[in-house]
Design an enzyme around this catalytic site. Sequence first.
Site: not given
Length: 620
Positions: A261, A334
């Site tokens: 992330h 993702d």
Amino acid sequence: MPDSSTGSTGSTARPSRRAVLAATAGVTTALAAGGAVHAATGPSAHDDKRLRALVSRMTLEEKVGQLFVMRVYGHSATDPDQADVDANLEEIGVRTAAELLARYRVGGIIYFSWAHNTRDPHQIADLSNGIQQASLGLERGLPVLVSTDQEHGIVARVGEPATLFPGAMAVGAGRSRSDARALGRIAGSELRALGIRQNYSPVADVNVDPANPVIGVRSFGSDPDAVADLVTAEVEGYQSSGVAATAKHFPGHGDTITDSHAELPYIHHTREQWERLDAPPFRAAVAAGIDSIMTAHIVVPALDPSEDPATLSRPILTGILREELGYDGVVVTDSLGMEGVRTKYGDDRVPVLALKAGVDQLLNPPSLDVAWNAVLNAVRDGELTESRLDESVLRVLRLKARLGLFDDPYVSHAGVDRAVGTRAHLAAADRIAERTTTLLVNEGGLLPLSRRRTPQVLVVGADPASPSGTTGPPTGVLADALTELGFTATALSTGTAPSATAIAQAVAAARDADAVVVGTYNVTASSSQKTLVEHLLATGKPVVAVAIRNPYDVAHLPGVRAYLATYSWTDVELRAAARVIAGRVRPRGTLPVPVQRADDPATVLYPVGHGLAYRPGRAH
């Protein structure tokens, strides 16, 4: 007002089944009654011919739209709260989900709790219906594939009153394929009743590194074969309920100390190590006929020496996943808003490179306008062929057909009430949780606690925010559960980094208790949680520690005489731990990961499979 008129009977104003079929050129579903047809079988030749004909009639813009799965703020497709309208205008340039569909013709929408999509079950069903109604009302409108991250444990977007199960590592501790299958079947039936047909679960990553900051307890464990078995079982469960399962994060995110992330992680496994450690769960998912596989924003130089993230790597996604593993289902990225995929290339290049690598669905780009136009221009400029887009659009439409979206994409309040958070489902979650709680230490038979000898129990410790819409906080849940089991329990939150004042308050409260239960959360060598536990032990009171996330905490607290691992701080797991503490059920879980010594990480303190039981007669 809701975006569709749903009364108490659950009858929703919506186009008829005939109108839905007409709007989609007569394409019928390949979903067999009572269960999904897996990607391994595919649609019939007749249905596939119709899907191909449908693709041939789509405009280029419509094809580009089908490849995107996008977030949108609001509880309603047409009438969200003003704050959500403002957020949509700022981030997407539209006011509502309906406007999003009209402008970009996106093929999927992803639900998040923080986007206010998941307030309660009836609202979620109305939102899903409103999204389908808005899309099918467009010229050549198509049904939308609604998705979410409902892993259970620490990652779930739909909270109570839906049924919430133990997370993956807890399931790994239970070692039961039948429990994993039941979890998928029940959770899938509830998602489907809400109009959510694609779930980004199960996690197929093998958690090799205890310090992994992004996977950890989201993984079933550290043994590739055990992970593969449980991935297979959950896939079977979800897809038997007519919900697409998604194995993630290919080619394997389990051995990194970097969170994708925030940064671009590197996995330094050799090709042989990848085959042995990372590949088995994904091979098993493909063999189980999984409907979709999610990519990882990680670099694996042994698999692609260009050091492109796997999401953008043709050698990994086409060479290995498609050609070597033989997978022809949907590949979804993702989130494209994660820094791991944005580090090397700009936001206009990422979606194009992902499609060139072999991706079918582009998930949640930071700017949909930038990403959508980048793909459109790449086709117009000749970098991408329209036939390449057709391949992915066809895979997406095949999945929608298998899931019954061309047949009837709508849900009802009555269907929600029949499926979501039923007594039977909640009882099943409790039973599964009881089989996961792991007793790591029990010196002198301290557990189970006796209501007669230790009636007054103090519950202290970390109170992280509820991970998945459960009630929380952990100390309160444990105290309430112990009180219901016959103790007089009080809760005192001391936090994940207790101050000297908080520690002193806990010690003072412990002096008036007969026993102390302390919840620990990711303890490190320098954590003040260690100080708290040491001071509680110094009172001489019986101290029971419960690791409410990582089971590795026990290595940092050698003085504790009784230690349990729950693998998450969701209510269902904490209540199960309380029943174990009280002796109402026996501890049955075993470690799915090894715990190393804190002072010598090369030495295993508790191996995979470690888990103590109560002596005969100690549980009641």
